[in-house]
Design a protein around this motif. Sequence first.
Motif, short mmCIF file in Angstrom:
data_model
loop_
_atom_site.label_atom_id
_atom_site.label_comp_id
_atom_site.label_asym_id
_atom_site.label_seq_id
_atom_site.Cartn_x
_atom_site.Cartn_y
_atom_site.Cartn_z
N THR A 188 0.83 -1.12 -0.28
CA THR A 188 -0.26 -0.20 0.18
C THR A 188 0.25 1.17 -0.16
N ASP A 189 2.40 0.96 0.15
CA ASP A 189 2.77 2.44 -0.03
C ASP A 189 3.78 2.25 -0.53
N PRO A 190 4.48 2.68 -1.76
CA PRO A 190 5.44 2.39 -2.78
C PRO A 190 6.38 2.64 -2.25
N SER A 191 6.72 3.94 -1.01
CA SER A 191 7.79 4.35 -0.53
C SER A 191 8.70 3.15 0.05
N ALA A 192 7.99 2.30 0.87
CA ALA A 192 7.62 0.87 1.62
C ALA A 192 9.39 0.49 1.34
N ILE A 193 10.55 0.41 2.54
CA ILE A 193 11.32 -0.51 1.75
C ILE A 193 11.69 -1.81 2.64
N GLY A 194 10.96 -1.63 4.22
CA GLY A 194 10.76 -2.99 5.31
C GLY A 194 9.97 -2.74 6.11
N PHE A 195 10.32 -2.91 7.00
CA PHE A 195 9.13 -3.11 8.01
C PHE A 195 10.39 -2.09 9.47
N ARG A 196 9.86 -1.31 9.52
CA ARG A 196 10.80 -0.14 11.70
C ARG A 196 10.07 -0.82 12.72
N LEU A 197 11.02 -1.79 13.68
CA LEU A 197 10.81 -2.13 14.85
C LEU A 197 11.45 -1.22 15.69
N GLU A 198 10.68 -0.60 16.69
CA GLU A 198 11.80 0.42 17.96
C GLU A 198 10.68 0.02 19.04
N VAL A 199 11.57 0.34 20.21
CA VAL A 199 11.06 1.01 21.45
C VAL A 199 11.13 2.97 22.09
N LYS A 200 10.08 2.88 22.45
CA LYS A 200 9.90 4.23 23.37
C LYS A 200 9.65 4.05 24.46
N ARG A 201 10.19 4.85 24.94
CA ARG A 201 9.68 4.64 27.02
C ARG A 201 8.31 5.60 27.18
N THR A 202 7.78 4.26 27.48
CA THR A 202 6.35 5.32 28.16
C THR A 202 5.53 4.21 28.63
N GLY A 203 4.23 4.04 28.90
CA GLY A 203 3.31 3.35 29.65
C GLY A 203 4.03 3.37 31.28
N CYS A 204 3.01 2.54 31.34
CA CYS A 204 2.99 1.97 33.10
C CYS A 204 4.25 0.94 33.82
N SER A 205 4.49 -0.20 32.39
CA SER A 205 5.66 -0.40 32.99
C SER A 205 6.94 0.39 32.57
N GLY A 206 6.94 0.65 31.22
CA GLY A 206 8.26 1.75 30.76
C GLY A 206 8.49 1.75 29.73
N TRP A 207 8.45 0.83 28.45
CA TRP A 207 8.42 0.61 27.59
C TRP A 207 7.59 -0.32 26.28
N MET A 208 7.27 0.99 25.18
CA MET A 208 6.28 0.36 24.11
C MET A 208 7.20 0.24 22.80
N TYR A 209 6.57 -0.41 21.95
CA TYR A 209 7.41 -0.98 21.08
C TYR A 209 6.46 0.17 19.65
N VAL A 210 6.86 0.45 19.07
CA VAL A 210 6.58 1.21 17.95
C VAL A 210 7.30 0.87 16.75
N VAL A 211 6.07 0.67 15.72
CA VAL A 211 6.71 -0.09 14.26
C VAL A 211 5.98 0.80 13.63
N ASP A 212 6.05 0.74 12.44
CA ASP A 212 5.54 1.22 10.72
C ASP A 212 5.99 0.80 10.33
N LEU A 213 6.26 1.17 8.70
CA LEU A 213 6.91 0.66 7.47
C LEU A 213 8.34 1.99 7.25
N ALA A 214 9.13 0.79 7.11
CA ALA A 214 10.26 2.18 6.76
C ALA A 214 10.45 1.98 5.26
N ARG A 215 10.81 3.61 5.15
CA ARG A 215 10.81 4.18 4.09
C ARG A 215 12.69 4.46 3.70
N GLU A 216 13.39 4.23 4.55
CA GLU A 216 14.59 4.31 4.49
C GLU A 216 15.76 4.03 5.61
N PRO A 217 16.87 3.63 5.26
CA PRO A 217 17.88 3.28 6.29
C PRO A 217 18.44 4.00 7.07
#
Length: 127
Positions: free
Chosen positions: A37-66
């Motif tokens: 659905t996104d011609p600019s997507a080159i992959g899948f990005r997985l990150e974690v960010k500090r947040t929430g009641c336990s400390g960390w959460m996953y943040v995902v998106d399509l990767a558009r550039e390394p």
Amino acid sequence: MNATVIETRDNTADVPAAERVKATDKAVRHILKQMETDPSAIGFRLEVKRTGCSGWMYVVDLAREPRDDDLIFNVADGLDIFVDKKSFEFVHGTEIDFVSEGLTRHLVFNNPNVTAECGCGESFSID
């Protein structure tokens, strides 16, 4: 699939197999569908960010550039997973899955590093 092809390469040859980020066949199919659905997507990005009641959460998106600090895991033909080095400290060894429960469909992160999760399932902690 992609209008613009950016060649990426798995730069994780020195990462032991047990530490690599992986994806099940169901997750691969789901992510590849999203990439269509996104011609600019080159992959899948997985990150974690500090947040929430336990400390960390996953943040995902399509990767558009390394990014300069990305580790790039080739998990299937046509699918690279991009993880920045800081996030990799929290997700090494994780297997990404895609599950259907009733009418709900979502990605699940089977992360062997997690020591606790909050009640709502949105965040996690690692000791």
